[in-house]
Design an enzyme around this catalytic site. Structure first.
Site, short mmCIF file in Angstrom:
data_model
loop_
_atom_site.label_atom_id
_atom_site.label_comp_id
_atom_site.label_asym_id
_atom_site.label_seq_id
_atom_site.Cartn_x
_atom_site.Cartn_y
_atom_site.Cartn_z
N CYS A 186 0.82 -1.22 0.00
CA CYS A 186 0.00 0.00 0.00
C CYS A 186 0.85 1.27 0.00
O CYS A 186 0.54 2.24 -0.70
CB CYS A 186 -0.98 0.00 1.17
SG CYS A 186 -0.23 -0.33 2.78
N ASP A 192 -7.54 5.41 -1.51
CA ASP A 192 -7.17 4.16 -0.83
C ASP A 192 -6.39 3.24 -1.76
O ASP A 192 -6.95 2.73 -2.75
CB ASP A 192 -8.43 3.47 -0.32
CG ASP A 192 -8.14 2.42 0.73
OD1 ASP A 192 -7.01 1.88 0.72
OD2 ASP A 192 -9.02 2.13 1.55
N HIS A 242 -5.54 0.26 -1.20
CA HIS A 242 -5.85 -1.15 -0.94
C HIS A 242 -6.88 -1.73 -1.90
O HIS A 242 -7.22 -2.92 -1.83
CB HIS A 242 -6.35 -1.31 0.51
CG HIS A 242 -5.38 -0.81 1.54
ND1 HIS A 242 -5.42 0.49 2.01
CD2 HIS A 242 -4.35 -1.41 2.16
CE1 HIS A 242 -4.45 0.66 2.90
NE2 HIS A 242 -3.79 -0.48 3.02
#
Length: 435
Positions: free
Chosen positions: A268, A392, A394
């Site tokens: 990440c 994000d 992820h």
């Protein structure tokens, strides 16, 4: 002469693109081709092209249609149309019997295709004749700019192709077109950019006129497959006396499982770093490509932050490592903000707002085992309320904008988004002072 025109007459923006084939013959008895001689031939060739464009014989044909327009004689049309530009090949004159002459000379041939690309702004109520006339004028003007660039950047008798780029500059300047020579990197065009910054009264501490700053039209898809700026499709949160402070410019969304790399569960921070690197690339600060996981790891080994065994591993990195890579690969410095627990982030509204006002770069935040990218904040100076615009890394799905925005992979989050008891480090990249 081959060209393509895109006219959006329902909008004040008219875009025209074309490619014009150019042939210049240089007769030389002594076989010594001097630079002034070549320059004169180039100038005569551009002058002939300008005459063709201004001629009444210029025709605009609607693509896939039997309809033709003579822009220099008038005409009307409405709607969205694609046009092809044609010029007269033969010269008008009295018909006579053909005469064949054979001569023995040595020639030097210059042949290239000019990538014409004109943009003009007109009212949506204008007739097609006015639009076409404006386009013809812009085309003639651009031919003149191309001639100047071609002559200015000649290498001996070699001709560098002049390429036009459109830039949307801050008000009141607006849309401008600049012609640069192909094959000459931005680093060698600083003198020309300084002249233009002075002409348009632009700040001298950030790039506005590098190739990467060129306007990207909505109907031109990006070829690399990454989404750009998904946050622009979101509504700002409503806060009492609150204001949004957002990333400035264009970035690419980098996340898990892209580039055929399975980094689910460990990459990440790498992806957040790639998003930041894409911002510096697309603002014109750097010309190098976004670094891969391997290149990021190699940079950390080179600066002495990691041992050689780190290469090829799945070890996490944090904000300190992100700052080190930005410095090593891009020459970009960063500020680090330390927060001992997530609950303190709510008190950092002023600092974060000032960062997005002055620097405008994406922020990487790491805490515990997770990393995210902060693209902005909505903050109320009177109440202290704050929301964070989060990208994000992820996410593991396809480049589906609706899924990404609807499911919150790019979205506004409240203070409860952070682990209230975990520490966080924030990497705030700083803009280099350059044009």
């Amino acid at each position: 002469m081959t060209s393509y025109l895109y006219l959006y007459t329902h909008s004040p923006l008219i875009a025209r693109k074309s490619g014009i084939s150019v042939n210049g013959h240089i007769d030389c008895v002594s076989c010594v081709f001097t630079v002034p001689h070549v320059q004169k031939v180039i100038s005569r060739t551009f002058e002939a092209l300008g005459s063709q464009v201004k001629a009444e014989s210029l025709v605009l044909s609607l693509s896939s249609s039997p309809v033709f327009l003579w822009p220099n004689k008038g005409g009307h049309a409405t709607g969205i149309i694609n046009l092809t530009l044609m010029t007269e090949v033969t010269e008008p004159g009295v018909l006579s019997a053909p005469t064949l002459l054979r001569g023995s000379k040595k020639h030097h041939l210059l042949q290239t295709t000019l990538p014409m690309d004109c943009v003009v702004s007109v009212l949506s109520s204008e007739s097609i004749s006015v639009v076409c006339g404006t386009l013809v004028g812009a085309l003639c003007s651009q031919l003149g700019d191309m001639e100047k660039v071609a002559l200015r950047h000649m290498k001996g008798t070699a001709l560098l192709i002049p390429q036009p780029f459109h830039f949307l500059l801050p008000a009141p300047v607006g849309l401008v077109t600049v012609v640069y020579p192909a094959g000459v990197p931005d680093s060698q065009l600083e003198t020309q950019r300084k002249e233009l910054h002075s002409l348009f009264e632009l700040p001298d501490d950030r790039p506005y006129l590098r190739r990467a700053n060129a306007l990207h039209f909505p109907d031109e898809p990006y070829k690399d497959g990454y989404l750009r700026n998904p946050h622009v499709h979101l509504n700002h949160p409503a806060l009492e006396n609150g204001k949004p402070y957002l990333v400035q410019g264009v970035y690419s969304y980098h996340h898990y499982m892209q580039d055929r790399v399975d980094d689910n569960g460990w990459g990440c921070a790498y992806r957040s770093l790639q998003t930041i690197c894409s911002w510096f690339q697309q603002q014109g600060y750097v010309e190098r490509a976004v670094p891969s996981h391997k290149e990021i790891q190699q940079a950390l080994v080179e600066v002495g932050d990691k041992q050689g065994s780190f290469l090829g591993s799945r070890q996490w990195i944090g904000s300190i490592e992100v700052a080190a890579v930005l410095d090593q690969l891009l020459g970009v410095t960063s500020k680090i903000m330390f927060v001992s627990q997530g609950s303190e982030l709510a008190s950092k509204g002023r600092e974060l707002a000032n960062h997005f006002l002055s620097e405008g770069t994406p922020i990487m935040i790491g805490g515990g085992v997770l990393a995210h990218t902060i693209l902005g904040v909505a903050w109320s100076e009177t109440t202290g309320q704050i929301r964070y615009l989060i990208l994000d890394p992820h996410y593991t799905g396809a480049e589906d904008l609706q899924v990404i925005t609807d499911k919150g992979w790019c979205g506004w989050k409240g203070p409860e988004f952070w682990d209230q008891n975990a520490y966080y480090n924030l990497c705030l990249p700083q803009r280099p002072k350059t044009i």
